[in-house]
Design a protein around this motif. Structure first.
Motif, PDB file in Angstrom:
ATOM      1  N   ARG A  88       0.823  -1.212   0.000  1.00  0.00           N
ATOM      2  CA  ARG A  88       0.000   0.000   0.000  1.00  0.00           C
ATOM      3  C   ARG A  88       0.856   1.260   0.000  1.00  0.00           C
ATOM      4  O   ARG A  88       0.539   2.243  -0.655  1.00  0.00           O
ATOM      5  CB  ARG A  88      -0.935   0.006   1.214  1.00  0.00           C
ATOM      6  N   ALA A  89       1.927   1.255   0.753  1.00  0.00           N
ATOM      7  CA  ALA A  89       2.816   2.414   0.843  1.00  0.00           C
ATOM      8  C   ALA A  89       4.217   1.919   1.183  1.00  0.00           C
ATOM      9  O   ALA A  89       4.390   0.779   1.637  1.00  0.00           O
ATOM     10  CB  ALA A  89       2.328   3.393   1.907  1.00  0.00           C
ATOM     11  N   ARG A  90       5.193   2.759   0.955  1.00  0.00           N
ATOM     12  CA  ARG A  90       6.551   2.413   1.338  1.00  0.00           C
ATOM     13  C   ARG A  90       6.702   2.591   2.849  1.00  0.00           C
ATOM     14  O   ARG A  90       6.229   3.571   3.420  1.00  0.00           O
ATOM     15  CB  ARG A  90       7.563   3.311   0.622  1.00  0.00           C
ATOM     16  N   LEU A  91       7.408   1.652   3.463  1.00  0.00           N
ATOM     17  CA  LEU A  91       7.657   1.775   4.899  1.00  0.00           C
ATOM     18  C   LEU A  91       8.433   3.041   5.201  1.00  0.00           C
ATOM     19  O   LEU A  91       8.161   3.729   6.192  1.00  0.00           O
ATOM     20  CB  LEU A  91       8.421   0.545   5.401  1.00  0.00           C
ATOM     21  N   SER A  92       9.393   3.389   4.341  1.00  0.00           N
ATOM     22  CA  SER A  92      10.202   4.584   4.586  1.00  0.00           C
ATOM     23  C   SER A  92       9.328   5.838   4.643  1.00  0.00           C
ATOM     24  O   SER A  92       9.538   6.717   5.487  1.00  0.00           O
ATOM     25  CB  SER A  92      11.280   4.728   3.511  1.00  0.00           C
ATOM     26  N   THR A  93       8.334   5.931   3.756  1.00  0.00           N
ATOM     27  CA  THR A  93       7.445   7.093   3.767  1.00  0.00           C
ATOM     28  C   THR A  93       6.638   7.140   5.055  1.00  0.00           C
ATOM     29  O   THR A  93       6.463   8.211   5.662  1.00  0.00           O
ATOM     30  CB  THR A  93       6.506   7.055   2.552  1.00  0.00           C
ATOM     31  N   TRP A  94       6.135   5.990   5.495  1.00  0.00           N
ATOM     32  CA  TRP A  94       5.367   5.943   6.739  1.00  0.00           C
ATOM     33  C   TRP A  94       6.234   6.335   7.929  1.00  0.00           C
ATOM     34  O   TRP A  94       5.801   7.088   8.811  1.00  0.00           O
ATOM     35  CB  TRP A  94       4.792   4.543   6.942  1.00  0.00           C
ATOM     36  N   LEU A  95       7.481   5.869   7.945  1.00  0.00           N
ATOM     37  CA  LEU A  95       8.379   6.201   9.055  1.00  0.00           C
ATOM     38  C   LEU A  95       8.688   7.689   9.084  1.00  0.00           C
ATOM     39  O   LEU A  95       8.740   8.301  10.163  1.00  0.00           O
ATOM     40  CB  LEU A  95       9.675   5.391   8.942  1.00  0.00           C
ATOM     41  N   TYR A  96       8.895   8.295   7.917  1.00  0.00           N
ATOM     42  CA  TYR A  96       9.096   9.746   7.860  1.00  0.00           C
ATOM     43  C   TYR A  96       7.858  10.473   8.385  1.00  0.00           C
ATOM     44  O   TYR A  96       7.969  11.475   9.093  1.00  0.00           O
ATOM     45  CB  TYR A  96       9.357  10.191   6.418  1.00  0.00           C
ATOM     46  N   THR A  97       6.680   9.975   8.025  1.00  0.00           N
ATOM     47  CA  THR A  97       5.442  10.620   8.469  1.00  0.00           C
ATOM     48  C   THR A  97       5.309  10.557   9.984  1.00  0.00           C
ATOM     49  O   THR A  97       4.972  11.561  10.639  1.00  0.00           O
ATOM     50  CB  THR A  97       4.220   9.952   7.809  1.00  0.00           C
ATOM     51  N   VAL A  98       5.570   9.399  10.558  1.00  0.00           N
ATOM     52  CA  VAL A  98       5.502   9.251  12.017  1.00  0.00           C
ATOM     53  C   VAL A  98       6.533  10.150  12.681  1.00  0.00           C
ATOM     54  O   VAL A  98       6.242  10.828  13.678  1.00  0.00           O
ATOM     55  CB  VAL A  98       5.718   7.780  12.420  1.00  0.00           C
ATOM     56  N   THR A  99       7.738  10.189  12.122  1.00  0.00           N
ATOM     57  CA  THR A  99       8.794  11.046  12.676  1.00  0.00           C
ATOM     58  C   THR A  99       8.364  12.507  12.657  1.00  0.00           C
ATOM     59  O   THR A  99       8.516  13.229  13.661  1.00  0.00           O
ATOM     60  CB  THR A  99      10.095  10.871  11.868  1.00  0.00           C
ATOM     61  N   TYR A 100       7.839  12.956  11.532  1.00  0.00           N
ATOM     62  CA  TYR A 100       7.389  14.342  11.417  1.00  0.00           C
ATOM     63  C   TYR A 100       6.325  14.660  12.461  1.00  0.00           C
ATOM     64  O   TYR A 100       6.401  15.688  13.145  1.00  0.00           O
ATOM     65  CB  TYR A 100       6.852  14.593  10.010  1.00  0.00           C
ATOM     66  N   ARG A 101       5.347  13.789  12.621  1.00  0.00           N
ATOM     67  CA  ARG A 101       4.256  14.058  13.568  1.00  0.00           C
ATOM     68  C   ARG A 101       4.743  14.074  15.009  1.00  0.00           C
ATOM     69  O   ARG A 101       4.293  14.905  15.815  1.00  0.00           O
ATOM     70  CB  ARG A 101       3.148  13.020  13.379  1.00  0.00           C
ATOM     71  N   LEU A 102       5.658  13.172  15.349  1.00  0.00           N
ATOM     72  CA  LEU A 102       6.222  13.188  16.695  1.00  0.00           C
ATOM     73  C   LEU A 102       6.999  14.478  16.943  1.00  0.00           C
ATOM     74  O   LEU A 102       6.938  15.058  18.039  1.00  0.00           O
ATOM     75  CB  LEU A 102       7.123  11.971  16.899  1.00  0.00           C
ATOM     76  N   CYS A 103       7.724  14.942  15.931  1.00  0.00           N
ATOM     77  CA  CYS A 103       8.480  16.191  16.074  1.00  0.00           C
ATOM     78  C   CYS A 103       7.544  17.382  16.233  1.00  0.00           C
ATOM     79  O   CYS A 103       7.806  18.283  17.043  1.00  0.00           O
ATOM     80  CB  CYS A 103       9.401  16.387  14.875  1.00  0.00           C
ATOM     81  N   VAL A 104       6.460  17.405  15.466  1.00  0.00           N
ATOM     82  CA  VAL A 104       5.503  18.504  15.580  1.00  0.00           C
ATOM     83  C   VAL A 104       4.922  18.551  16.989  1.00  0.00           C
ATOM     84  O   VAL A 104       4.776  19.627  17.578  1.00  0.00           O
ATOM     85  CB  VAL A 104       4.383  18.355  14.528  1.00  0.00           C
ATOM     86  N   ASP A 105       4.612  17.396  17.554  1.00  0.00           N
ATOM     87  CA  ASP A 105       4.091  17.361  18.921  1.00  0.00           C
ATOM     88  C   ASP A 105       5.082  17.993  19.896  1.00  0.00           C
ATOM     89  O   ASP A 105       4.694  18.748  20.797  1.00  0.00           O
ATOM     90  CB  ASP A 105       3.798  15.927  19.350  1.00  0.00           C
ATOM     91  N   ARG A 106       6.348  17.695  19.710  1.00  0.00           N
ATOM     92  CA  ARG A 106       7.370  18.261  20.602  1.00  0.00           C
ATOM     93  C   ARG A 106       7.547  19.760  20.358  1.00  0.00           C
ATOM     94  O   ARG A 106       7.684  20.532  21.313  1.00  0.00           O
ATOM     95  CB  ARG A 106       8.703  17.535  20.404  1.00  0.00           C
ATOM     96  N   LEU A 107       7.548  20.166  19.094  1.00  0.00           N
ATOM     97  CA  LEU A 107       7.720  21.578  18.785  1.00  0.00           C
ATOM     98  C   LEU A 107       6.586  22.417  19.338  1.00  0.00           C
ATOM     99  O   LEU A 107       6.793  23.538  19.813  1.00  0.00           O
ATOM    100  CB  LEU A 107       7.826  21.778  17.269  1.00  0.00           C
ATOM    101  N   ARG A 108       5.375  21.886  19.286  1.00  0.00           N
ATOM    102  CA  ARG A 108       4.229  22.639  19.785  1.00  0.00           C
ATOM    103  C   ARG A 108       4.237  22.765  21.303  1.00  0.00           C
ATOM    104  O   ARG A 108       3.543  23.615  21.855  1.00  0.00           O
ATOM    105  CB  ARG A 108       2.934  21.986  19.300  1.00  0.00           C
ATOM    106  N   GLY A 109       5.031  21.931  21.949  1.00  0.00           N
ATOM    107  CA  GLY A 109       5.155  22.035  23.397  1.00  0.00           C
ATOM    108  C   GLY A 109       6.239  23.000  23.840  1.00  0.00           C
ATOM    109  O   GLY A 109       6.458  23.186  25.026  1.00  0.00           O
ATOM    110  N   ARG A 110       6.881  23.619  22.900  1.00  0.00           N
ATOM    111  CA  ARG A 110       7.964  24.561  23.222  1.00  0.00           C
ATOM    112  C   ARG A 110       7.531  25.996  22.965  1.00  0.00           C
ATOM    113  O   ARG A 110       6.684  26.261  22.133  1.00  0.00           O
ATOM    114  CB  ARG A 110       9.184  24.303  22.341  1.00  0.00           C
ATOM    115  N   ARG A 111       8.169  26.894  23.654  1.00  0.00           N
ATOM    116  CA  ARG A 111       8.000  28.314  23.322  1.00  0.00           C
ATOM    117  C   ARG A 111       8.973  28.702  22.226  1.00  0.00           C
ATOM    118  O   ARG A 111       8.700  29.573  21.418  1.00  0.00           O
ATOM    119  CB  ARG A 111       8.245  29.182  24.557  1.00  0.00           C
ATOM    120  N   HIS A 112      10.137  28.065  22.237  1.00  0.00           N
ATOM    121  CA  HIS A 112      11.149  28.385  21.230  1.00  0.00           C
ATOM    122  C   HIS A 112      11.850  27.095  20.869  1.00  0.00           C
ATOM    123  O   HIS A 112      12.239  26.328  21.732  1.00  0.00           O
ATOM    124  CB  HIS A 112      12.165  29.391  21.772  1.00  0.00           C
ATOM    125  N   ALA A 113      11.992  26.830  19.585  1.00  0.00           N
ATOM    126  CA  ALA A 113      12.594  25.573  19.146  1.00  0.00           C
ATOM    127  C   ALA A 113      13.679  25.830  18.109  1.00  0.00           C
ATOM    128  O   ALA A 113      13.398  25.922  16.928  1.00  0.00           O
ATOM    129  CB  ALA A 113      11.521  24.663  18.561  1.00  0.00           C
TER     130      ALA A 113
END
Length: 200
Positions: free
Chosen positions: A80-105
């Motif tokens: 259905r999809a490449r594993l690498s693309t899915w892993l990048y997507t998960v990585t991006y979303r985890l990073c966004v969660d962390r960035l939104r918890g910061r005042r300055h990143a």
């Protein structure tokens, strides 16, 4: 950039190998999970490090990505999809969660390897330019930052980058155009050719 090879989609044999490994992980095979880590940990870590500006946090994110692989392998659909693309997507979303918890990143881009023949003044000038680019990137919204990192640092093709960010290709090119303009405005002086030399 000199710290990595440009991203490219894996060949079909790699895709088939990833699918086979995911099937083994779904069956509880920890060795298969370790093999997925060997194949993909470095790329997920690198993306997280560029988005978060912290090697320690990048380690945490890359480890969490593997936890997600372990927990969700049973739902993986081969082909259905490449594993690498899915892993990048998960990585991006985890990073966004962390960035939104910061005042300055701050965004910590990897430094180029110093040229032994380069003089001290040249090194200082180059590092100063890199610091200006990092600071400018850090000032952007996380989605604009991710669009630039995926395209210019990871040299990822638009269709893959847009899939990771969860948007259609036209919207991605528009985002990248806005992000490039915002970055250029954020840079008060100096050249941006080191980052923005690649054309969409």
């Amino acid at each position: 950039m000199t710290d990595h090879q440009p991203w490219s989609p894996p060949p079909s044999t790699d895709r088939e190998a990833d699918d086979a490994l995911m099937a083994r992980v779904a069956g509880g095979d920890e060795g298969a999970l370790r093999l997925i880590g060997q194949r993909h940990y470095a790329t997920t870590w690198r993306l997280a490090n560029r988005l978060l500006g912290s090697e320690a946090e990048a380690d945490d994110v890359a480890q969490e990505v593997l936890v997600r692989v372990w927990n969700h392998a049973g739902r993986w659909t081969s082909g259905r999809a490449r594993l690498s693309t899915w892993l990048y997507t998960v990585t991006y979303r985890l990073c966004v969660d962390r960035l939104r918890g910061r005042r300055h990143a701050p965004l910590e881009a990897a430094m180029d390897v110093a040229d032994p023949a380069e003089g001290a003044a040249d090194r200082m000038e180059r590092r100063s330019e890199q610091q200006r680019v990092r600071a400018a990137l850090a000032s952007l919204p996380e989605k604009q930052r991710a669009a630039l990192v995926l395209f210019y640092y990871e040299e990822m093709p638009g269709p893959e980058a847009s899939a990771i960010l969860g948007m259609n290709l036209r919207a991605y090119w528009s985002l990248l155009y806005r992000a490039r303009g915002a970055l250029e405005r954020a840079l008060t002086k100096g050249t941006t050719t080191g980052l923005l030399g690649r054309k969409p």
